[in-house]
Design an enzyme around this catalytic site. Structure first.
Site, mmCIF file in Angstrom:
data_model
loop_
_atom_site.group_PDB
_atom_site.id
_atom_site.type_symbol
_atom_site.label_atom_id
_atom_site.label_comp_id
_atom_site.label_asym_id
_atom_site.label_seq_id
_atom_site.Cartn_x
_atom_site.Cartn_y
_atom_site.Cartn_z
ATOM 1 N N LYS A 63 45.571 46.012 38.769
ATOM 2 C CA LYS A 63 44.588 45.389 39.653
ATOM 3 C C LYS A 63 43.885 46.471 40.457
ATOM 4 C CE LYS A 63 45.133 40.799 41.487
ATOM 5 N NZ LYS A 63 45.854 39.986 42.480
HETATM 6 C C1 E4P Z 1 44.625 36.799 42.934
HETATM 7 O O1 E4P Z 1 44.944 37.572 42.059
HETATM 8 C C2 E4P Z 1 45.176 36.812 44.297
HETATM 9 O O2 E4P Z 1 46.509 37.205 44.226
HETATM 10 C C3 E4P Z 1 45.169 35.462 44.949
HETATM 11 O O3 E4P Z 1 44.590 34.475 44.135
HETATM 12 C C4 E4P Z 1 44.732 35.465 46.356
HETATM 13 O O4 E4P Z 1 44.785 34.143 46.861
HETATM 14 P P1 E4P Z 1 44.791 33.787 48.418
HETATM 15 O O5 E4P Z 1 43.388 33.742 48.867
HETATM 16 O O6 E4P Z 1 45.430 32.435 48.474
HETATM 17 O O7 E4P Z 1 45.599 34.853 49.093
#
Ligand code: E4P
Length: 214
Positions: A83
């Site tokens: 990521k």
């Molecule tokens: C995506 O890869 C993130 O980990 C995640 O969807 C973030 O979500 P949130 O806005 O609920 O923290």
């Protein structure tokens, strides 16, 4: 549509895998912290039960640092996806990792222009955060529609992971648009199964079946 589970909780992932519904996993430093384990340990545990892509996020801010982290993460299992945050340094890192055959997921995407840049850099996936946009009175789903339109127009192979999902309708609306993947917290995945009329119908049929017994 592929379903990824957005958690580092191994037991939740195991349950989704048993249902045959877990096509992959996404994590982030917050989710790793909530798991109460260190990142390498928990990712290796997840990799034992999930065959699909597992996104792992580092904390470096420079391209060199991100590439180094990505190279390290990719040694943990064959299905690791690195990521990368949506920054200029991040885009340099995406290009370099792609050249090495390492898959990337560009995260923290909040606009179509960011998604276009990530696709041009050679990202395997982009993660637009629909819930966080809705939280500030913007239209998360419209962003998914815009990105899909652009990727289709130029036949980009980059896949969209709809992220920051808050409820089942985020998944349904993303599916209607044709988004490739939805990554969802366990709670949302559980809610997708539920309908009060299903429960009511089961109870009624059970009751009526009992009345037919001699
Ligand atoms: C995506 O890869 C993130 O980990 C995640 O969807 C973030 O979500 P949130 O806005 O609920 O923290």
């Amino acid at each position: 549509m592929k379903f990824f589970i957005d958690t580092a909780d191994v037991e939740s992932i195991r349950k989704a895998v048993e249902l045959g519904m877990c096509d992959g996993v996404t994590t982030n430093p917050t989710l790793i912290m909530k798991s109460g384990k260190d990142q390498k340990t928990v990712i290796k545990e997840i990799a034992k039960i999930v065959k699909g892509p597992i996104s792992v996020e580092g904390i470096s801010e420079t391209a060199d640092g991100m590439v180094k982290e990505g190279e390290e993460f990719s040694k943990w299992a064959p299905n690791i996806v690195v990521k990368i945050p949506m920054t200029k340094e991040g885009m340099k890192a995406v290009r370099r990792l792609a050249a090495q055959g390492i898959d990337t997921n560009v995260t923290l995407i909040f606009s179509a222009s960011q998604a276009l840049l990530a696709a041009k850099a050679g990202a395997t996936y982009v993660s637009p955060f629909v819930g966080r946009l809705d939280d500030i009175s913007e239209d998360g789903l419209q962003l998914i529609a815009d990105i899909l339109e652009i990727f289709r127009a130029y036949d980009y192979k980059t896949q969209i992971i709809v992220a920051s999902i808050r409820h089942p309708m985020h998944v349904v609306d993303s599916a209607r648009l044709g988004a490739h993947i939805a990554t969802m917290p366990t709670e949302v995945f559980e809610k997708m199964f539920k309908h009060p009329l299903t429960d009511k119908g089961i109870a009624q049929f059970k009751e009526d079946y009992a009345k037919t017994k001699k």
